[in-house]
Design a protein around this motif. Structure first.
Motif, PDB file in Angstrom:
ATOM      1  N   PHE A 106       0.831  -1.193   0.000  1.00  0.00           N
ATOM      2  CA  PHE A 106       0.000   0.000   0.000  1.00  0.00           C
ATOM      3  C   PHE A 106       0.873   1.253   0.000  1.00  0.00           C
ATOM      4  O   PHE A 106       1.993   1.261   0.530  1.00  0.00           O
ATOM      5  CB  PHE A 106      -0.915   0.016   1.227  1.00  0.00           C
ATOM      6  N   SER A 107       0.364   2.334  -0.576  1.00  0.00           N
ATOM      7  CA  SER A 107       1.101   3.594  -0.642  1.00  0.00           C
ATOM      8  C   SER A 107       0.888   4.413   0.633  1.00  0.00           C
ATOM      9  O   SER A 107       0.000   4.115   1.440  1.00  0.00           O
ATOM     10  CB  SER A 107       0.628   4.407  -1.848  1.00  0.00           C
TER      11      SER A 107
ATOM     12  N   ASP B  42      -2.528   5.707   0.626  1.00  0.00           N
ATOM     13  CA  ASP B  42      -3.482   4.691   1.077  1.00  0.00           C
ATOM     14  C   ASP B  42      -3.546   4.677   2.600  1.00  0.00           C
ATOM     15  O   ASP B  42      -4.633   4.641   3.198  1.00  0.00           O
ATOM     16  CB  ASP B  42      -3.062   3.300   0.598  1.00  0.00           C
ATOM     17  N   ARG B  43      -2.385   4.698   3.235  1.00  0.00           N
ATOM     18  CA  ARG B  43      -2.340   4.609   4.693  1.00  0.00           C
ATOM     19  C   ARG B  43      -2.919   5.865   5.342  1.00  0.00           C
ATOM     20  O   ARG B  43      -3.574   5.794   6.386  1.00  0.00           O
ATOM     21  CB  ARG B  43      -0.897   4.379   5.159  1.00  0.00           C
TER      22      ARG B  43
ATOM     23  N   ALA C  29      -6.694   5.545   5.148  1.00  0.00           N
ATOM     24  CA  ALA C  29      -7.134   4.538   6.107  1.00  0.00           C
ATOM     25  C   ALA C  29      -7.081   5.072   7.533  1.00  0.00           C
ATOM     26  O   ALA C  29      -7.952   4.768   8.363  1.00  0.00           O
ATOM     27  CB  ALA C  29      -6.272   3.282   5.980  1.00  0.00           C
TER      28      ALA C  29
ATOM     29  N   LEU D 287      -3.171   0.091   7.842  1.00  0.00           N
ATOM     30  CA  LEU D 287      -3.399  -0.937   6.832  1.00  0.00           C
ATOM     31  C   LEU D 287      -2.486  -2.132   7.072  1.00  0.00           C
ATOM     32  O   LEU D 287      -1.396  -1.986   7.649  1.00  0.00           O
ATOM     33  CB  LEU D 287      -3.166  -0.389   5.421  1.00  0.00           C
TER      34      LEU D 287
ATOM     35  N   THR E 137      -8.247  -5.092   2.085  1.00  0.00           N
ATOM     36  CA  THR E 137      -8.719  -4.069   1.152  1.00  0.00           C
ATOM     37  C   THR E 137      -9.198  -2.808   1.855  1.00  0.00           C
ATOM     38  O   THR E 137      -9.595  -1.862   1.185  1.00  0.00           O
ATOM     39  CB  THR E 137      -9.883  -4.615   0.294  1.00  0.00           C
ATOM     40  N   TYR E 138      -9.182  -2.807   3.188  1.00  0.00           N
ATOM     41  CA  TYR E 138      -9.655  -1.616   3.900  1.00  0.00           C
ATOM     42  C   TYR E 138      -8.962  -1.475   5.250  1.00  0.00           C
ATOM     43  O   TYR E 138      -8.223  -2.369   5.688  1.00  0.00           O
ATOM     44  CB  TYR E 138     -11.180  -1.613   4.050  1.00  0.00           C
TER      45      TYR E 138
ATOM     46  N   GLN F 175     -14.724   2.974   1.397  1.00  0.00           N
ATOM     47  CA  GLN F 175     -13.410   2.535   0.927  1.00  0.00           C
ATOM     48  C   GLN F 175     -13.472   1.616  -0.291  1.00  0.00           C
ATOM     49  O   GLN F 175     -12.438   1.190  -0.800  1.00  0.00           O
ATOM     50  CB  GLN F 175     -12.691   1.798   2.063  1.00  0.00           C
TER      51      GLN F 175
ATOM     52  N   ALA G 113      -6.536   1.591  -2.348  1.00  0.00           N
ATOM     53  CA  ALA G 113      -6.161   0.452  -1.500  1.00  0.00           C
ATOM     54  C   ALA G 113      -7.016  -0.763  -1.793  1.00  0.00           C
ATOM     55  O   ALA G 113      -6.535  -1.901  -1.754  1.00  0.00           O
ATOM     56  CB  ALA G 113      -6.284   0.835  -0.020  1.00  0.00           C
TER      57      ALA G 113
ATOM     58  N   THR H 117      -5.593  -2.260  -4.902  1.00  0.00           N
ATOM     59  CA  THR H 117      -4.321  -2.935  -4.609  1.00  0.00           C
ATOM     60  C   THR H 117      -4.566  -4.282  -3.943  1.00  0.00           C
ATOM     61  O   THR H 117      -3.971  -5.304  -4.308  1.00  0.00           O
ATOM     62  CB  THR H 117      -3.444  -2.048  -3.705  1.00  0.00           C
TER      63      THR H 117
END
Length: 474
Positions: free
Chosen positions: A321-322, A325-326, A329, A358, A394-395, A409, A414, A417
């Motif tokens: 995850f990028s 993304d984090r 989240a 994540l 995924t979440y 989400q 994410a 991914t």
């Protein structure tokens, strides 16, 4: 190039069109047995990929199957695409904000579930073709997992009779092999019929169907003290008899969802609930009739397949995850309680970690968490053929299932991914089985041992039919 790396590359090549498929299904949320647009989207993708497509599987308009290949073992990959009521939500934000004109939402991530499964099946199809190997890969588009037990009807109708093994997955907070634990369940409608009367001038002439339901519920609630601690019983009024308090209610209906550790315990609980309903009818001088809406078996594990899937996880590593993304989240986690986050770790048998939004690990195989107290119609497939399930991150960690946060989400990067990551795991597991007949043989031997060699027996009554056109998730 190793076989797993080859099929993983075939998965990567499909990221954009399958992310678009997932988002398309997210944008047309439909309840169980009414997933016409979602099923059509999956059918179009199957046809574009060159699968032979069968529709109306088991007589269900939104169930379909795509097959590619000739001879050899048959590998099934299972997908879903039904949504839930009351979970409309805008995507990509971290606050509850329902969308105008819609009350449904993909609060269990089935938009991603179906897309990843079809993605994996398509990659395996191209791998078989590239290596000129025998074998058949099938994608099963399965509707109505949320309360409709469609897979149970599909199994009962023979849709899995020639399948060698089945692979599935579910969106989650963490990545790893799914612990094969779920509750068997059934949904039964109890309809009471009494006699209407004027509630003031002649109440003695009436026989209240509403009184009958309320007495039934009281009886079942008292029974809770005297049933296994891991069993569950829920109910919802479908018809409370009208809105006029000055009329004795003549007809009412309640839906009961009864869950137990296995089918034997479930049958015992159902018998007791039915007796309580009969008693309520007797006390109120009403009559009661029942209709079984759905029933599913508990999940059955398969050690060789679980080990093969875990090996794929180990070779692949956790999802990448990028930082963006984090960060998103982490914003979602601000809408959760600390209890939600701690509970997510405990369900996986993991120690809670502060500041992690994540997943960045693979849950060790065999880790015993709090266990699943939900149900799934994958259970019926697992009693018919050797079956393995993945959990794909995924979440955000702590996100409760069936929540607006899952919906929010559902189109995030994410989610895409995680979708690609778990598609690689499923595709790699399928390739391992196709390359190694011994794995299939061991999986079948394990399945034979767990079932005692007894043929699958559907928990659905022989006269039960898919509840097409009925509201199952209310």
């Amino acid at each position: 190039m190793r076989n797993d790396e080859q099929v993983w590359r075939l998965v990567d090549d499909r990221k954009e069109p399958y992310a678009a498929l997932s988002d398309r299904v997210w944008g047309t949320p439909e309840l169980c047995y009414d997933e016409h647009r979602s099923a059509a989207a999956h059918r179009e993708m199957l046809e574009a990929e060159g699968f032979r497509v069968t529709t109306d599987v088991a007589g269900i308009p939104t169930a379909l199957m795509g097959e590619w290949g000739e001879d050899g073992p048959v590998i099934a990959i299972l997908g879903e695409y039904d949504a839930l009521p009351g979970l409309s939500q805008e995507a990509g934000i971290a606050e509850k904000r329902p969308m105008e004109g819609s009350t449904y939402g993909h609060g269990c991530g089935h938009n991603v579930l179906g897309a990843a499964s079809l993605m994996a099946a398509s990659a395996v199809k191209d791998w078989l073709r590239a290596n000129n190997l025998p074998g058949r890969i099938r994608y099963y588009g399965c509707p109505a997992e949320e309360g409709g037990a469609a897979k149970g009807f599909m199994v009962r109708d023979g849709a899995f009779d020639d399948v060698d093994l089945a692979i599935s997955w579910h969106p989650a907070c963490f990545s790893g092999v799914n612990e094969p634990s779920s509750l068997a369940n059934t949904r039964i409608d109890f309809s009471f019929t009494g006699r209407a009367a004027h509630a003031a001038s002649s109440p003695h002439l009436g026989r209240s169907a509403l009184d009958a339901i309320e007495l039934m519920n009281v009886g079942v609630n008292y029974m809770r003290e005297h049933m296994p601690s891991d069993a569950r019983i829920h109910y919802a009024y479908l018809d409370a008899g009208g809105i006029a308090p000055n009329v004795v209610q003549a007809k009412t209906k309640v839906r009961y969802l009864i869950r137990a550790r296995n089918l034997e315990e479930l049958r015992g609980l159902v018998t007791r609930v039915r007796k309580i309903a009969d008693g309520a009818a007797l006390m109120t001088e009403t009559t009661v009739s029942t209709q079984v809406i759905s029933a599913v078996s508990n999940l059955l594990g398969n050690t060789p397949l679980e080990q093969a899937m875990h090996d794929n996880y180990q070779r692949l590593g956790p999802p990448q995850f990028s930082e963006a993304d984090r960060a998103y989240a982490a914003e979602i986690q601000k809408t959760l309680r600390e209890e939600d986050i701690v509970s997510a770790y405990r369900r996986q048998g993991l120690t809670p970690e502060k500041g992690k939004s994540l997943c960045d690990l693979i849950v060790p195989l065999g880790t015993k968490g709090a266990g699943m107290v939900g149900s799934t119609d994958v259970g019926d497939v697992s009693w018919k053929v050797p079956t393995v399930q993945a959990r794909g991150a995924t979440y955000a960690i702590g996100t409760p299932g069936h929540s607006w946060q899952v919906v929010a989400q559902g189109k995030a990067p994410a989610a895409h991914t995680g979708m690609v990551h778990v598609a690689k795991v499923m595709a790699g597991t399928a390739v391992d089985a196709l390359r190694n007949p011994d794995l299939i043989a061991k999986a079948k031997a394990d399945h034979q041992a767990r079932t005692g060699g007894k043929p699958y027996e559907s928990p659905l009554p022989a006269d039960a039919k898919p509840a097409l056109g009925m509201s199952l998730a209310e």
